[in-house]
Write a protein that holds these residues in place. Structure first.
Motif, PDB file in Angstrom:
ATOM      1  N   UNK A 116       0.814  -1.091   0.090  1.00  0.00           N
ATOM      2  CA  UNK A 116       0.065  -0.101  -0.075  1.00  0.00           C
ATOM      3  C   UNK A 116       0.822   1.257  -0.043  1.00  0.00           C
ATOM      4  N   UNK A 117       2.151   1.054   0.534  1.00  0.00           N
ATOM      5  CA  UNK A 117       2.979   2.326   0.404  1.00  0.00           C
ATOM      6  C   UNK A 117       3.707   2.722  -0.910  1.00  0.00           C
ATOM      7  N   UNK A 118       3.377   1.483  -1.740  1.00  0.00           N
ATOM      8  CA  UNK A 118       3.984   1.518  -3.258  1.00  0.00           C
ATOM      9  C   UNK A 118       5.127   0.626  -3.491  1.00  0.00           C
ATOM     10  N   UNK A 119       5.351  -0.164  -2.686  1.00  0.00           N
ATOM     11  CA  UNK A 119       6.518  -0.925  -3.014  1.00  0.00           C
ATOM     12  C   UNK A 119       6.336  -2.375  -2.873  1.00  0.00           C
ATOM     13  N   UNK A 120       6.608  -3.169  -4.024  1.00  0.00           N
ATOM     14  CA  UNK A 120       6.264  -4.589  -4.455  1.00  0.00           C
ATOM     15  C   UNK A 120       7.579  -5.356  -4.187  1.00  0.00           C
ATOM     16  N   UNK A 121       7.585  -6.593  -3.962  1.00  0.00           N
ATOM     17  CA  UNK A 121       8.878  -7.205  -3.928  1.00  0.00           C
ATOM     18  C   UNK A 121       9.593  -7.163  -5.168  1.00  0.00           C
ATOM     19  N   UNK A 122       9.221  -7.383  -6.505  1.00  0.00           N
ATOM     20  CA  UNK A 122       9.744  -7.212  -7.530  1.00  0.00           C
ATOM     21  C   UNK A 122       9.040  -6.291  -8.554  1.00  0.00           C
ATOM     22  N   UNK A 123       9.663  -5.999  -9.769  1.00  0.00           N
ATOM     23  CA  UNK A 123       8.715  -5.189 -10.868  1.00  0.00           C
ATOM     24  C   UNK A 123       9.370  -3.819 -10.660  1.00  0.00           C
ATOM     25  N   UNK A 124       8.448  -3.132 -11.472  1.00  0.00           N
ATOM     26  CA  UNK A 124       8.791  -1.505 -11.598  1.00  0.00           C
ATOM     27  C   UNK A 124       8.536  -0.843 -10.254  1.00  0.00           C
ATOM     28  N   UNK A 125       7.556  -1.210  -9.314  1.00  0.00           N
ATOM     29  CA  UNK A 125       7.461  -0.748  -8.051  1.00  0.00           C
ATOM     30  C   UNK A 125       8.017  -1.256  -7.022  1.00  0.00           C
ATOM     31  N   UNK A 126       9.072  -1.791  -7.378  1.00  0.00           N
ATOM     32  CA  UNK A 126       9.644  -2.538  -6.393  1.00  0.00           C
ATOM     33  C   UNK A 126      11.039  -1.477  -5.678  1.00  0.00           C
ATOM     34  N   UNK A 127      11.800  -1.805  -4.850  1.00  0.00           N
ATOM     35  CA  UNK A 127      12.798  -0.942  -4.204  1.00  0.00           C
ATOM     36  C   UNK A 127      13.830  -1.830  -3.599  1.00  0.00           C
ATOM     37  N   UNK A 128      15.145  -1.688  -3.887  1.00  0.00           N
ATOM     38  CA  UNK A 128      15.926  -2.851  -3.055  1.00  0.00           C
ATOM     39  C   UNK A 128      15.814  -2.899  -1.766  1.00  0.00           C
ATOM     40  N   UNK A 129      15.462  -1.718  -1.075  1.00  0.00           N
ATOM     41  CA  UNK A 129      15.630  -1.451   0.521  1.00  0.00           C
ATOM     42  C   UNK A 129      14.416  -2.803   0.958  1.00  0.00           C
ATOM     43  N   UNK A 130      13.184  -2.275   0.232  1.00  0.00           N
ATOM     44  CA  UNK A 130      11.983  -2.992   0.694  1.00  0.00           C
ATOM     45  C   UNK A 130      12.038  -4.277   0.221  1.00  0.00           C
ATOM     46  N   UNK A 131      12.552  -4.787  -0.776  1.00  0.00           N
ATOM     47  CA  UNK A 131      12.910  -6.104  -1.162  1.00  0.00           C
ATOM     48  C   UNK A 131      13.702  -6.934  -0.224  1.00  0.00           C
ATOM     49  N   UNK A 132      14.820  -6.404   0.270  1.00  0.00           N
ATOM     50  CA  UNK A 132      15.537  -6.808   1.418  1.00  0.00           C
ATOM     51  C   UNK A 132      14.590  -7.188   2.645  1.00  0.00           C
ATOM     52  N   UNK A 133      13.782  -6.206   3.064  1.00  0.00           N
ATOM     53  CA  UNK A 133      12.865  -6.320   4.063  1.00  0.00           C
ATOM     54  C   UNK A 133      12.020  -7.352   3.743  1.00  0.00           C
ATOM     55  N   UNK A 134      11.219  -7.317   2.553  1.00  0.00           N
ATOM     56  CA  UNK A 134      10.605  -8.615   2.302  1.00  0.00           C
ATOM     57  C   UNK A 134      11.028 -10.041   2.540  1.00  0.00           C
ATOM     58  N   UNK A 135      12.527 -10.059   1.986  1.00  0.00           N
ATOM     59  CA  UNK A 135      13.170 -11.250   2.144  1.00  0.00           C
ATOM     60  C   UNK A 135      13.427 -11.738   3.443  1.00  0.00           C
ATOM     61  N   UNK A 136      14.104 -10.732   4.058  1.00  0.00           N
ATOM     62  CA  UNK A 136      14.456 -11.366   5.625  1.00  0.00           C
ATOM     63  C   UNK A 136      13.175 -11.754   6.142  1.00  0.00           C
ATOM     64  N   UNK A 137      12.160 -11.007   6.156  1.00  0.00           N
ATOM     65  CA  UNK A 137      10.709 -11.202   6.875  1.00  0.00           C
ATOM     66  C   UNK A 137      10.299 -12.811   6.521  1.00  0.00           C
TER      67      UNK A 137
END
Length: 199
Positions: A116-137
């Motif tokens: 909802x904050x605008x960050x997906x795990x991958x794709x054009x709306x992803x961000x490396x920081x949030x992708x790491x947080x997804x992965x760790x969680x």
């Protein structure tokens, strides 16, 4: 201490406990590698696309409380079993299982909040920081699920009256793993929360 001393039952118990700690050690190294990759990436991509002062989802704050409560209920279950209070043991074991399931649900709510904050795990709306947080969680959730399976086995064995005040090895092993997983999330959460301010 001579590991060859004691009865066969004591030797088996020692070997099972040792195998658990070997497993815990390997998990610590795995998550240390993830944290190290997070730190290195934050340095390399700081001036590119790394989020500074990112916000963790509110659900992650709630999940810390839930998982710490689940450790408390497991401690109470173990204490009740040592006092041969079988019904109370059952109550606390079931409470631990429910809290573990609630934790997983809340983590997925956290993922929804990230999206909802605008960050997906991958794709054009992803961000490396949030992708790491997804992965760790997510990797942590997988270990929580392993812990939940252990709790289900413990509850089954408890109903089969496999445990008593003098025989709690299976419950003790599951409890130690569960406490580790709980403490691990607390450490990961605190790292993710405080690291954003020191980049």
């Amino acid at each position: 201490m001579d590991l060859t001393e004691g009865t066969q039952e004591e030797k088996v118990a020692r070997s099972k406990k040792m195998m658990l700690w070997f497993g815990v050690g390997s998990l610590i190294m795995s998550f240390s590698a993830l944290i190290s990759a997070f730190i290195v990436s934050s340095k390399q991509r700081r001036d590119k696309d790394w989020l500074i002062n990112y916000d963790l989802p509110d659900a992650f704050f709630v999940s810390v409380v839930i998982i710490l409560l689940s450790s408390l209920t497991f401690i109470l279950a173990k204490r009740a079993l040592k006092q041969n209070k079988r019904k109370l043991t059952t109550t606390w074991l079931l409470a631990t299982l429910v809290l573990g399931l609630v934790f997983v649900f809340i983590q997925f709510e956290g993922f929804k909040q990230i999206i909802q904050a605008g960050y997906n795990f991958t794709g054009p709306t992803s961000n490396i920081t949030m992708s790491y947080i997804y992965l760790i969680a997510v990797v942590h959730i997988l270990h929580v699920i392993a812990g939940l399976i252990c709790i289900v086995v413990v509850i089954y064995n408890h109903f089969k009256q496999k445990y008593n005040a003098n025989n709690i090895l299976g419950l003790e092993l599951a409890a130690n793993f569960w406490h580790f997983v709980d403490l691990l999330w607390l450490v990961l959460f605190l790292f993710l929360y405080f690291f954003r301010d020191i980049i």
